[in-house]
Design a protein around this motif. Structure first.
Motif, PDB file in Angstrom:
ATOM      1  N   VAL A 153       0.861  -1.183   0.000  1.00 23.81           N
ATOM      2  CA  VAL A 153       0.000   0.000   0.000  1.00 23.81           C
ATOM      3  C   VAL A 153       0.897   1.233   0.000  1.00 23.81           C
ATOM      4  O   VAL A 153       1.722   1.417   0.905  1.00 23.81           O
ATOM      5  N   GLU A 154       0.740   2.059  -1.031  1.00 24.46           N
ATOM      6  CA  GLU A 154       1.541   3.263  -1.189  1.00 24.46           C
ATOM      7  C   GLU A 154       0.737   4.488  -0.781  1.00 24.46           C
ATOM      8  O   GLU A 154      -0.486   4.515  -0.955  1.00 24.46           O
ATOM      9  N   GLY A 155       1.450   5.513  -0.322  1.00 25.11           N
ATOM     10  CA  GLY A 155       0.758   6.759  -0.076  1.00 25.11           C
ATOM     11  C   GLY A 155       1.499   7.689   0.864  1.00 25.11           C
ATOM     12  O   GLY A 155       2.493   7.321   1.493  1.00 25.11           O
ATOM     13  N   VAL A 170      -5.515  -2.279   8.113  1.00 25.93           N
ATOM     14  CA  VAL A 170      -5.229  -3.328   7.130  1.00 25.93           C
ATOM     15  C   VAL A 170      -3.932  -4.074   7.437  1.00 25.93           C
ATOM     16  O   VAL A 170      -3.822  -5.272   7.182  1.00 25.93           O
ATOM     17  N   ARG A 171      -2.933  -3.385   7.929  1.00 24.92           N
ATOM     18  CA  ARG A 171      -1.620  -3.966   8.230  1.00 24.92           C
ATOM     19  C   ARG A 171      -1.044  -4.730   7.034  1.00 24.92           C
ATOM     20  O   ARG A 171      -0.839  -5.944   7.080  1.00 24.92           O
ATOM     21  N   PRO A 172      -0.791  -4.019   5.950  1.00 23.43           N
ATOM     22  CA  PRO A 172      -0.290  -4.689   4.747  1.00 23.43           C
ATOM     23  C   PRO A 172       1.135  -5.191   4.939  1.00 23.43           C
ATOM     24  O   PRO A 172       1.857  -4.763   5.841  1.00 23.43           O
ATOM     25  N   ALA A 173       1.535  -6.099   4.052  1.00 17.51           N
ATOM     26  CA  ALA A 173       2.885  -6.637   4.118  1.00 17.51           C
ATOM     27  C   ALA A 173       3.922  -5.536   3.962  1.00 17.51           C
ATOM     28  O   ALA A 173       4.962  -5.544   4.630  1.00 17.51           O
ATOM     29  N   GLN A 174       3.646  -4.580   3.080  1.00 15.72           N
ATOM     30  CA  GLN A 174       4.577  -3.477   2.846  1.00 15.72           C
ATOM     31  C   GLN A 174       3.811  -2.170   2.722  1.00 15.72           C
ATOM     32  O   GLN A 174       2.757  -2.121   2.091  1.00 15.72           O
ATOM     33  N   VAL A 175       4.366  -1.131   3.310  1.00 14.94           N
ATOM     34  CA  VAL A 175       3.862   0.224   3.127  1.00 14.94           C
ATOM     35  C   VAL A 175       4.971   1.029   2.461  1.00 14.94           C
ATOM     36  O   VAL A 175       6.094   1.086   2.966  1.00 14.94           O
ATOM     37  N   LEU A 213       4.914   2.058  11.727  1.00 17.32           N
ATOM     38  CA  LEU A 213       4.583   1.003  10.765  1.00 17.32           C
ATOM     39  C   LEU A 213       5.254  -0.319  11.127  1.00 17.32           C
ATOM     40  O   LEU A 213       4.665  -1.395  10.954  1.00 17.32           O
ATOM     41  N   HIS A 214       6.471  -0.245  11.637  1.00 11.96           N
ATOM     42  CA  HIS A 214       7.117  -1.470  12.109  1.00 11.96           C
ATOM     43  C   HIS A 214       6.325  -2.091  13.254  1.00 11.96           C
ATOM     44  O   HIS A 214       6.234  -3.318  13.366  1.00 11.96           O
ATOM     45  N   GLY A 215       5.748  -1.241  14.096  1.00 11.68           N
ATOM     46  CA  GLY A 215       4.923  -1.741  15.185  1.00 11.68           C
ATOM     47  C   GLY A 215       3.683  -2.484  14.705  1.00 11.68           C
ATOM     48  O   GLY A 215       3.150  -3.344  15.421  1.00 11.68           O
ATOM     49  N   LEU A 216       3.242  -2.170  13.488  1.00 11.82           N
ATOM     50  CA  LEU A 216       2.097  -2.875  12.890  1.00 11.82           C
ATOM     51  C   LEU A 216       2.517  -4.172  12.202  1.00 11.82           C
ATOM     52  O   LEU A 216       1.668  -4.926  11.735  1.00 11.82           O
ATOM     53  N   GLY A 217       3.821  -4.382  12.074  1.00 11.62           N
ATOM     54  CA  GLY A 217       4.313  -5.580  11.405  1.00 11.62           C
ATOM     55  C   GLY A 217       4.527  -5.417   9.915  1.00 11.62           C
ATOM     56  O   GLY A 217       4.734  -6.409   9.210  1.00 11.62           O
ATOM     57  N   SER A 218       4.487  -4.185   9.417  1.00 11.98           N
ATOM     58  CA  SER A 218       4.660  -3.933   7.984  1.00 11.98           C
ATOM     59  C   SER A 218       6.121  -3.628   7.662  1.00 11.98           C
ATOM     60  O   SER A 218       6.810  -2.954   8.429  1.00 11.98           O
ATOM     61  N   ARG A 219       6.572  -4.121   6.529  1.00 11.64           N
ATOM     62  CA  ARG A 219       7.847  -3.687   5.969  1.00 11.64           C
ATOM     63  C   ARG A 219       7.648  -2.287   5.406  1.00 11.64           C
ATOM     64  O   ARG A 219       6.588  -1.979   4.873  1.00 11.64           O
ATOM     65  N   VAL A 220       8.670  -1.448   5.494  1.00  8.70           N
ATOM     66  CA  VAL A 220       8.544  -0.057   5.058  1.00  8.70           C
ATOM     67  C   VAL A 220       9.536   0.233   3.945  1.00  8.70           C
ATOM     68  O   VAL A 220      10.714  -0.127   4.025  1.00  8.70           O
ATOM     69  N   SER A 221       9.043   0.897   2.912  1.00  7.93           N
ATOM     70  CA  SER A 221       9.883   1.371   1.812  1.00  7.93           C
ATOM     71  C   SER A 221       9.627   2.859   1.635  1.00  7.93           C
ATOM     72  O   SER A 221       8.489   3.320   1.732  1.00  7.93           O
ATOM     73  N   ARG A 256      13.522  -0.615   3.237  1.00 10.08           N
ATOM     74  CA  ARG A 256      13.853  -0.509   1.827  1.00 10.08           C
ATOM     75  C   ARG A 256      13.687   0.932   1.366  1.00 10.08           C
ATOM     76  O   ARG A 256      13.062   1.756   2.035  1.00 10.08           O
ATOM     77  N   ILE A 257      14.244   1.191   0.199  1.00  3.04           N
ATOM     78  CA  ILE A 257      13.903   2.386  -0.549  1.00  3.04           C
ATOM     79  C   ILE A 257      13.271   1.943  -1.865  1.00  3.04           C
ATOM     80  O   ILE A 257      13.548   0.835  -2.346  1.00  3.04           O
ATOM     81  N   GLU A 258      12.412   2.788  -2.418  1.00  3.63           N
ATOM     82  CA  GLU A 258      11.919   2.555  -3.777  1.00  3.63           C
ATOM     83  C   GLU A 258      12.451   3.680  -4.648  1.00  3.63           C
ATOM     84  O   GLU A 258      12.098   4.849  -4.461  1.00  3.63           O
ATOM     85  N   LEU A 259      13.304   3.332  -5.588  1.00  2.00           N
ATOM     86  CA  LEU A 259      13.883   4.328  -6.472  1.00  2.00           C
ATOM     87  C   LEU A 259      12.835   4.808  -7.477  1.00  2.00           C
ATOM     88  O   LEU A 259      12.196   4.004  -8.158  1.00  2.00           O
TER      89      LEU A 259
END
Length: 238
Positions: free
Chosen positions: A70-72, A85-90, A122-130, A150-153
């Motif tokens: 989930v991006e935003g 929602v606690r997505p796998a990645q935010v 976000l880490h507290g929610l269990g999501s990976r962060v980019s 992570r970073i997203e280029l």
């Protein structure tokens, strides 16, 4: 292999043109895209819900079997959604509310303290962060200090310059990805990637963990079919 996460915003745009329950069925499209081999589904809900709606994200939470990204921009409404929602990645993207599409990465130097707090939550929610980022070494260094995974280029500049001089186009991305790898960050990439420029980026960035592709893939699917198109994009990542 670098994973392919398909952004389904444009499928939602087509649906919304005819009302909330019109075709195409967004959820069935997500199921099919996974079945056709994609390793993730990406959505980018915006405040005006002009394509992906917040309810779509809630529905996808129970449907996606690979990874939901989930991006935003982490506004209060967006953060409330991801808490639910606690997505796998935010993927954090600094979009203005009226932005047509993503058009810049974060200033991780000036906004480091702010991003650090968001990443921790976000880490507290269990999501990976980019963190969505321009290919600048100082920004990569500052991103690492936020605690992000992570970073997203942001690859719009690469895509724009690719036809004229692909070696020059990819050079800052190679440097940024290498620095991220040295700092222990994963590397994602996205924006304006397509069947013409994706394979070269993949070849030049051995650190590349994931690409998020939506507009070009959905446009190609109009001519080539969705299943075939997903497979063609995956082939560029081998």
């Amino acid at each position: 292999m670098t994973k392919l996460s398909v952004n389904i915003n444009k499928i939602a745009t087509l649906r919304n043109a005819r009302g909330p329950h019109a075709r195409p069925d967004l959820l069935q499209a997500a199921r099919d895209i996974e079945r056709f081999g994609a390793e993730g589904i990406t959505v980018h809900p915006r405040p005006d819900e002009r394509h992906i709606r917040y309810q779509d994200v809630r529905d996808l939470q129970h449907l996606v079997t690979t990874e939901l990204n989930v991006e935003g921009n982490p506004t209060p409404d967006f953060m409330a959604l991801v808490r639910e929602v606690r997505p796998a990645q935010v993927t954090l993207v600094p979009d203005a509310p009226d932005a047509l599409t993503s058009n810049a990465g974060w200033d991780t130097v000036g906004q480091q303290a702010y991003l650090k707090d968001i990443v921790a939550e976000l880490h507290g929610l269990g999501s990976r962060v980019s963190i969505f980022l321009d290919p600048d070494l100082a920004l990569v260094d500052a991103a690492a200090a936020t605690g992000t995974d992570r970073i997203e280029l942001y690859t719009e500049a690469y895509a724009r310059q690719y036809a004229a001089d692909r070696a020059a186009a990819v050079a800052p991305y190679r440097a940024a990805a290498a620095r991220a790898g040295q700092l222990g960050l994963g590397v994602n990439a996205g924006h304006d990637l397509d069947l013409d420029n994706l394979a070269f980026l993949h070849q030049q960035l051995p650190e590349l963990a994931e690409v998020s592709i939506g507009h070009a893939l959905v446009a190609d699917a109009l001519y080539l079919g969705l299943e075939n198109t997903v497979q063609l994009y995956k082939r560029q990542l081998r």
